[in-house]
Scaffold this active site. Structure first.
Site, PDB file in Angstrom:
ATOM      1  N   GLY A 142      31.351 -50.126 -41.440  1.00 16.24           N
ATOM      2  CA  GLY A 142      32.538 -49.429 -40.979  1.00 16.24           C
ATOM      3  C   GLY A 142      32.545 -49.181 -39.479  1.00 16.24           C
TER       4      GLY A 142
ATOM      5  N   CYS B 155      21.565 -36.836 -37.703  1.00 16.02           N
ATOM      6  CA  CYS B 155      21.493 -36.457 -39.117  1.00 16.02           C
ATOM      7  C   CYS B 155      20.249 -35.651 -39.462  1.00 16.02           C
ATOM      8  CB  CYS B 155      21.594 -37.699 -39.997  1.00 16.02           C
ATOM      9  SG  CYS B 155      20.209 -38.857 -39.849  1.00 16.02           S
TER      10      CYS B 155
ATOM     11  N   CYS C 187      18.581 -46.696 -35.249  1.00 19.29           N
ATOM     12  CA  CYS C 187      18.844 -46.669 -36.690  1.00 19.29           C
ATOM     13  C   CYS C 187      19.816 -47.779 -37.083  1.00 19.29           C
ATOM     14  CB  CYS C 187      19.395 -45.309 -37.088  1.00 19.29           C
ATOM     15  SG  CYS C 187      19.621 -45.103 -38.870  1.00 19.29           S
TER      16      CYS C 187
END
Length: 355
Positions: free
Chosen positions: A125, A199, A101
């Site tokens: 990040g 997720c 991903c």
């Protein structure tokens, strides 16, 4: 300069956006929609892809006074992450979807979007760093300063072109510093809990997810020992991973572990803990950060799972973009489907897929 920042709705990307703004850059926030956000849709998605995360990212952008856009990657995410995840389990591998991903969906899409906007840099990040190799002039990917949070493992697939555009504003910070600095700036995500699960499987039931996605391909099989003697039966190889102890449904004088998963015969091989040690393995689809192989043979430290300690090894490059890894000390539970990532000190040399 103008910088596109990937905003996940977490504290790390939020502070990254704030730091870039403070450095004088013109910052544009972009979040990625990975599933249908319509009412009643995709209730199984967890943090890092949820509607709440998009709201949090938008709130941070509003706090900073920067524009914020949502990039729809539903099809790319399904084709590049979910489908390979299901296929890997059905073929006896244990996938690591976050690596795919990060590089094949999120980073690649962001770079394309950034170029389309005429922007020269994309920031994330991630706890990682980069510099230029003084010997070659090519970009190097480095570990994040916080060893406990380093995410270079998930970025081994970045190309030179992608790394050239990348900025990692929190790569030199410890996690505690990130939270403190976010709180000092009044960012609404400063105390937000981290996502630990995959997720799209927030309940952790990978087997159930595979069964819902591909019910016609789930078939029972046998559990055997190393000599082929039948020990029991199972309800699908997608339920097993190398090194697994629970769920075999077997009893004996000593604990038994999954040693191998053989998709062609739908067989799970079980044995004792000492049988899990592997002196070598072959990995495929090698990706070198430098863009080229460093040579036919080299020494490196190899990480075979994100939380597995690095181990000294010799790498031998093979035809067909493969590499053979031979350890100084055999390593436990080398698992097909996981990423093997190669390091020289803090420098991430690249990586490949086991099995």
């Amino acid at each position: 300069m103008r910088v596109v920042i990937a905003m996940s709705g977490g504290v790390d990307s939020s502070l990254a956006a704030a730091l870039l703004q403070e450095q004088g850059h013109e910052v544009v926030g972009v979040s990625m929609q990975l599933h249908d956000q319509g009412e009643g849709k995709a209730p199984s998605f967890g943090r890092c892809c949820a509607l709440d995360d998009l709201h949090d990212a938008k709130a941070v952008a509003g706090r900073l006074g920067i524009p914020h856009y949502v990039l729809n990657l539903e099809r790319s995410f399904h084709d590049g992450v979910i489908s390979p995840f299901v296929r890997d389990y059905l073929e006896g591998r244990t996938p690591i979807p976050c690596a795919r991903c990060n590089t094949e969906v999120k980073f690649a899409s962001l770079v394309d979007k950034t170029r389309a906007l005429g922007v020269g840099h994309v920031a994330t990040g991630h706890y990682a760093r980069k510099d230029v190799d003084p010997a070659t002039g090519r970009w190097r990917l480095l570990k994040g300063r916080d060893a406990r949070k380093d995410q270079s493992y998930f970025l081994f697939g970045l190309s030179q072109a992608q790394l050239a555009m990348a900025l990692f504003p929190v790569g030199d910070l410890e996690k505690a510093e990130v939270r403190r600095m976010a709180a000092e700036r009044g960012l609404p995500t400063a105390d937000k809990a981290e996502s630990q699960e995959i997720c799209f499987v927030p309940d952790g039931d990978y087997a159930g997810f595979v069964e819902r996605e591909a019910p016609s391909e789930v078939r029972p099989g046998l559990v055997v020992d190393g000599s082929g003697r039948v020990l029991g039966t199972h309800q699908g190889i997608h339920r097993f991973t190398v090194g697994q102890r629970r769920g075999l449904g077997l009893s004996g004088p000593r604990p038994l572990y999954v040693l191998a998963v053989r998709p062609e015969s739908r067989t799970v091989v079980a044995g004792e803990a000492e049988d899990l040690a592997e002196p070598r393995f072959t990995a495929r689809d090698v990706s070198w950060i430098s863009g080229t192989s460093p040579g036919p043979r080299l020494r490196a430290r190899v990480k075979i799972r994100y939380r597995h300690p690095e181990a000294e090894a010799t790498l031998c490059c093979l035809p067909g973009n493969r590499v053979e890894v031979t350890f100084e000390t055999p390593q436990r539970a080398v698992t097909p489907g996981q990423a093997a990532v190669f390091y020289d000190g803090d420098v991430c040399l690249g990586g490949a897929w086991i099995g």
